[in-house]
Design a protein around this motif. Structure first.
Motif, PDB file in Angstrom:
ATOM      1  N   ARG A 200       0.835  -1.207   0.000  1.00 11.46           N
ATOM      2  CA  ARG A 200       0.000   0.000   0.000  1.00 11.46           C
ATOM      3  C   ARG A 200       0.865   1.251   0.000  1.00 11.46           C
ATOM      4  NH1 ARG A 200      -3.388  -3.301   3.214  1.00 11.46           N
ATOM      5  NH2 ARG A 200      -2.377  -2.653   5.147  1.00 11.46           N
ATOM      6  N   ALA A 201       1.920   1.232   0.785  1.00 10.85           N
ATOM      7  CA  ALA A 201       2.800   2.401   0.853  1.00 10.85           C
ATOM      8  C   ALA A 201       3.547   2.605  -0.456  1.00 10.85           C
ATOM      9  CB  ALA A 201       3.786   2.238   2.007  1.00 10.85           C
ATOM     10  N   ALA A 202       3.932   1.487  -1.098  1.00 11.27           N
ATOM     11  CA  ALA A 202       4.708   1.575  -2.332  1.00 11.27           C
ATOM     12  C   ALA A 202       3.834   1.796  -3.557  1.00 11.27           C
ATOM     13  CB  ALA A 202       5.527   0.300  -2.513  1.00 11.27           C
ATOM     14  N   GLY A 203       2.517   1.604  -3.395  1.00 10.62           N
ATOM     15  CA  GLY A 203       1.609   1.797  -4.518  1.00 10.62           C
ATOM     16  C   GLY A 203       1.688   0.701  -5.556  1.00 10.62           C
ATOM     17  N   ARG A 204       1.981  -0.531  -5.122  1.00 10.14           N
ATOM     18  CA  ARG A 204       2.009  -1.655  -6.051  1.00 10.14           C
ATOM     19  C   ARG A 204       1.580  -2.916  -5.315  1.00 10.14           C
ATOM     20  NH1 ARG A 204       8.198  -3.681  -6.662  1.00 10.14           N
ATOM     21  NH2 ARG A 204       7.148  -5.068  -8.137  1.00 10.14           N
TER      22      ARG A 204
END
Length: 278
Positions: A200-204
């Motif tokens: 979620r934090a990395a957007g992937r």
């Protein structure tokens, strides 16, 4: 401790270029201590006792972290010998980074028997293991973490909190001498939940695939890890990740007077560096 007193205190930091030592060195410098880095770049070698005296002589305290896990077969002997040499040279204040679990106890015992004014800091699994070290490549390249963590919850601790606790114990005089402090994060997460937060934090989309410890050992062997080290790590994961450490510890709050950093904070900050970009 006053700022002037801290400035007069020289602390040896072993592993100063590593994950924990670098953060302890930074926190110590911020606190006004004089840091004497002890790593191979400075001529210090845990496996060569002849290199120890030069870095220890004239120091006031030392932070000890063994390059292999504190439960490794050679760790207890090396830590014990270095601790005794430190005491003989007048460096009585020693803080050891340890891990939660019975395999670390022999190393802790050698420190206690050295005659030092000792403190042991037992840490949970590092949050930074997801952003630094061997677990990163799978997440970055294939979007998958293949690891022997099962579905066991772990209270991942931020290494900055570990470093702050270590420095506080070094600078608080006799307050923490003879104590064993356990530090963890503020909540329990499985490896699957941790990887989901990282995603979620990395957007992937990132996935977690649990495997038995022996299969993970086979993977390490394929990467060229020596057989003796593989055998040790397999045994370590089978013991540490069997649920015995699925509890919270209050060491961060006890020493620093605040709550430990949450894994979500770590994930967001680390994602900002691009460490998990494909």
């Amino acid at each position: 401790m006053t700022q002037n007193t801290a400035q007069r205190m020289t602390v040896v930091v072993t592993g100063a270029s590593g994950r924990t030592g670098s953060r302890v060195a930074q926190a110590a410098e911020t606190a006004g201590l004089t840091v004497r880095a002890a790593s191979r770049a400075q001529g210090f070698d845990w496996h060569d006792g002849s290199t120890w005296a030069d870095v220890l002589r004239g120091a006031d305290a030392a932070y000890l972290v063994h390059p292999s896990d504190v439960g490794a077969p050679d760790a207890a002997d090396a830590v014990g010998r270095l601790a005794r040499e430190a005491v003989a040279l007048g460096v009585r204040r020693l803080v050891l980074l340890s891990s939660r679990g019975e395999e670390a106890l022999p190393t802790e015992e050698t420190l206690r028997a050295s005659g030092a004014d000792w403190t042991v800091v037992r840490a949970a699994w590092f949050a930074q293991n997801f952003s630094e070290g061997p677990l990163v490549e799978g997440l970055r390249q294939s979007g998958e973490l293949v690891f022997a963590g099962g579905e066991v919850p772990e209270p991942f601790v931020d290494l900055r909190d570990v470093a702050d606790v270590v420095v506080k114990t070094l600078t608080e005089g006799d307050r923490y001498v003879g104590q064993t402090l356990e530090v963890s994060g503020p909540r329990l997460l499985t490896f699957r939940e941790a990887v989901a937060e990282v995603g979620r934090a990395a957007g992937r989309e990132l996935t977690y695939t649990p495997v038995p410890a022996h299969r993970y050992g086979e993977q390490l062997a394929g990467f060229g890890v020596p057989a003796e080290e593989v055998a040790f790590l397999v045994e370590l994961f089978e013991s540490l990740l069997d649920g015995r450490n699925a509890y919270l510890s209050d060491g961060v709050r006890q020493v620093l007077g605040r709550e430990p950093r949450d894994f979500t904070e770590f994930a967001k900050e680390s994602a900002g560096t691009g460490v998990w970009k494909a």
